[in-house]
Design an enzyme around this catalytic site. Sequence first.
Site, PDB file in Angstrom:
ATOM      1  N   ASP A 152       0.858  -1.202   0.000  1.00  0.00           N
ATOM      2  CA  ASP A 152       0.000   0.000   0.000  1.00  0.00           C
ATOM      3  C   ASP A 152       0.886   1.241   0.000  1.00  0.00           C
ATOM      4  O   ASP A 152       1.761   1.382   0.862  1.00  0.00           O
ATOM      5  CB  ASP A 152      -0.916   0.000   1.230  1.00  0.00           C
ATOM      6  N   PHE A 206      -2.060  -6.589  -9.238  1.00  0.00           N
ATOM      7  CA  PHE A 206      -1.723  -5.172  -9.410  1.00  0.00           C
ATOM      8  C   PHE A 206      -0.673  -4.987 -10.503  1.00  0.00           C
ATOM      9  O   PHE A 206      -0.710  -4.008 -11.241  1.00  0.00           O
ATOM     10  CB  PHE A 206      -1.246  -4.565  -8.079  1.00  0.00           C
ATOM     11  N   ASP A 217       4.620   0.898  -7.845  1.00  0.00           N
ATOM     12  CA  ASP A 217       4.372   1.893  -8.894  1.00  0.00           C
ATOM     13  C   ASP A 217       4.618   3.296  -8.335  1.00  0.00           C
ATOM     14  O   ASP A 217       4.532   4.265  -9.064  1.00  0.00           O
ATOM     15  CB  ASP A 217       2.905   1.813  -9.349  1.00  0.00           C
TER      16      ASP A 217
HETATM   17  C1  LIG Z   1      -1.898  -2.787  -3.208  1.00  0.00           C
HETATM   18  S1  LIG Z   1      -2.405  -4.372  -2.683  1.00  0.00           S
HETATM   19  C2  LIG Z   1      -1.309  -5.469  -3.608  1.00  0.00           C
HETATM   20  C3  LIG Z   1      -1.809  -6.899  -3.593  1.00  0.00           C
HETATM   21  C4  LIG Z   1      -0.878  -7.904  -4.303  1.00  0.00           C
HETATM   22  N1  LIG Z   1       0.422  -7.976  -3.668  1.00  0.00           N
HETATM   23  C5  LIG Z   1      -0.720  -7.575  -5.759  1.00  0.00           C
HETATM   24  O1  LIG Z   1       0.378  -7.121  -6.155  1.00  0.00           O
HETATM   25  O2  LIG Z   1      -1.689  -7.764  -6.515  1.00  0.00           O
HETATM   26  C6  LIG Z   1      -1.674  -4.467  -1.038  1.00  0.00           C
HETATM   27  C7  LIG Z   1      -2.193  -5.647  -0.231  1.00  0.00           C
HETATM   28  O3  LIG Z   1      -1.474  -5.723   0.973  1.00  0.00           O
HETATM   29  C8  LIG Z   1      -2.386  -5.888   2.060  1.00  0.00           C
HETATM   30  N2  LIG Z   1      -1.757  -5.232   3.211  1.00  0.00           N
HETATM   31  C9  LIG Z   1      -1.301  -3.965   3.266  1.00  0.00           C
HETATM   32  N3  LIG Z   1      -0.763  -3.702   4.452  1.00  0.00           N
HETATM   33  C10 LIG Z   1      -0.880  -4.842   5.182  1.00  0.00           C
HETATM   34  C11 LIG Z   1      -0.483  -5.209   6.499  1.00  0.00           C
HETATM   35  N4  LIG Z   1       0.140  -4.343   7.302  1.00  0.00           N
HETATM   36  N5  LIG Z   1      -0.758  -6.463   6.921  1.00  0.00           N
HETATM   37  C12 LIG Z   1      -1.390  -7.367   6.100  1.00  0.00           C
HETATM   38  N6  LIG Z   1      -1.769  -7.075   4.836  1.00  0.00           N
HETATM   39  C13 LIG Z   1      -1.525  -5.834   4.384  1.00  0.00           C
HETATM   40  C14 LIG Z   1      -3.649  -5.177   1.610  1.00  0.00           C
HETATM   41  O4  LIG Z   1      -4.793  -5.642   2.294  1.00  0.00           O
HETATM   42  C15 LIG Z   1      -3.666  -5.514   0.122  1.00  0.00           C
HETATM   43  O5  LIG Z   1      -4.324  -6.727  -0.137  1.00  0.00           O
END
Ligand SMILES: C[S@@+](CC[C@H](N)C(=O)[O-])C[C@H]1O[C@@H](n2cnc3c(N)ncnc32)[C@H](O)[C@@H]1O
Length: 194
Positions: A102, A171, A138
């Site tokens: 994120d 993503f 990105d």
């Molecule tokens: C931007 S999405 C990317 C998902 C995947 N890695 C992709 O590239 O398609 C980030 C993912 O990380 C998870 N995430 C972010 N921070 C997290 C945390 N501290 N603990 C567990 N999951 C987390 C979010 O819920 C989300 O599903």
Amino acid sequence: MELVPANCFAPLDFEGIYGRKAPVEVDLGCGDGSFLAALAAENPAKDFLGIERLLGRVCSACRKIERSGLNNARILQFEISYAVEQLLPKNSVASFHVMFPDPWPKRRHAPRRLVTENFLASLHRALAANGTVQIATDETEYYRQITRLISQSSLFAVIPDAVPANAMSKFEKRFTLGGVKIHRLVLRKVSPVT
Ligand SMILES: C[S@@+](CC[C@H](N)C(=O)[O-])C[C@H]1O[C@@H](n2cnc3c(N)ncnc32)[C@H](O)[C@@H]1O
């Protein structure tokens, strides 16, 4: 059972979970599990763990693993920083994948970003000797922040010109189709000289 039942305080027993001794790769924030499932299908001799906190995405990932009949992939529903620091055994992980963490692009939200000095230290502790961390984002400013942290750290060396995995995350596909520039970094654990 694709979901790892976690005792919140004890390190995971990988041999017990997968029923064998094999290199373990961990996808941090695995989202819907498409990258994890593709990696697991391509690498049957390795075991894969996805860590994700959102229930809907955890369920999607578990369904993908089950439908594909993968015995070498599991999901842990947990917060990443705590899981890496407390639940992954020391020197146990062959590779971490941090695919599009994120971005928290607003300045006031930047402290919520996953990759910090402490987080890098936790990754280093959990990695086996010569283990790697593959990062893709990105978000240019986040990438710069990560490269700054790495340049100030003695825990990792950058592997130049590393070739990305064949598999693409959800993503990654979205950004690639949209023509968005993807920044990539592959790091290798540098073990302290004893
Ligand atoms: C931007 S999405 C990317 C998902 C995947 N890695 C992709 O590239 O398609 C980030 C993912 O990380 C998870 N995430 C972010 N921070 C997290 C945390 N501290 N603990 C567990 N999951 C987390 C979010 O819920 C989300 O599903």
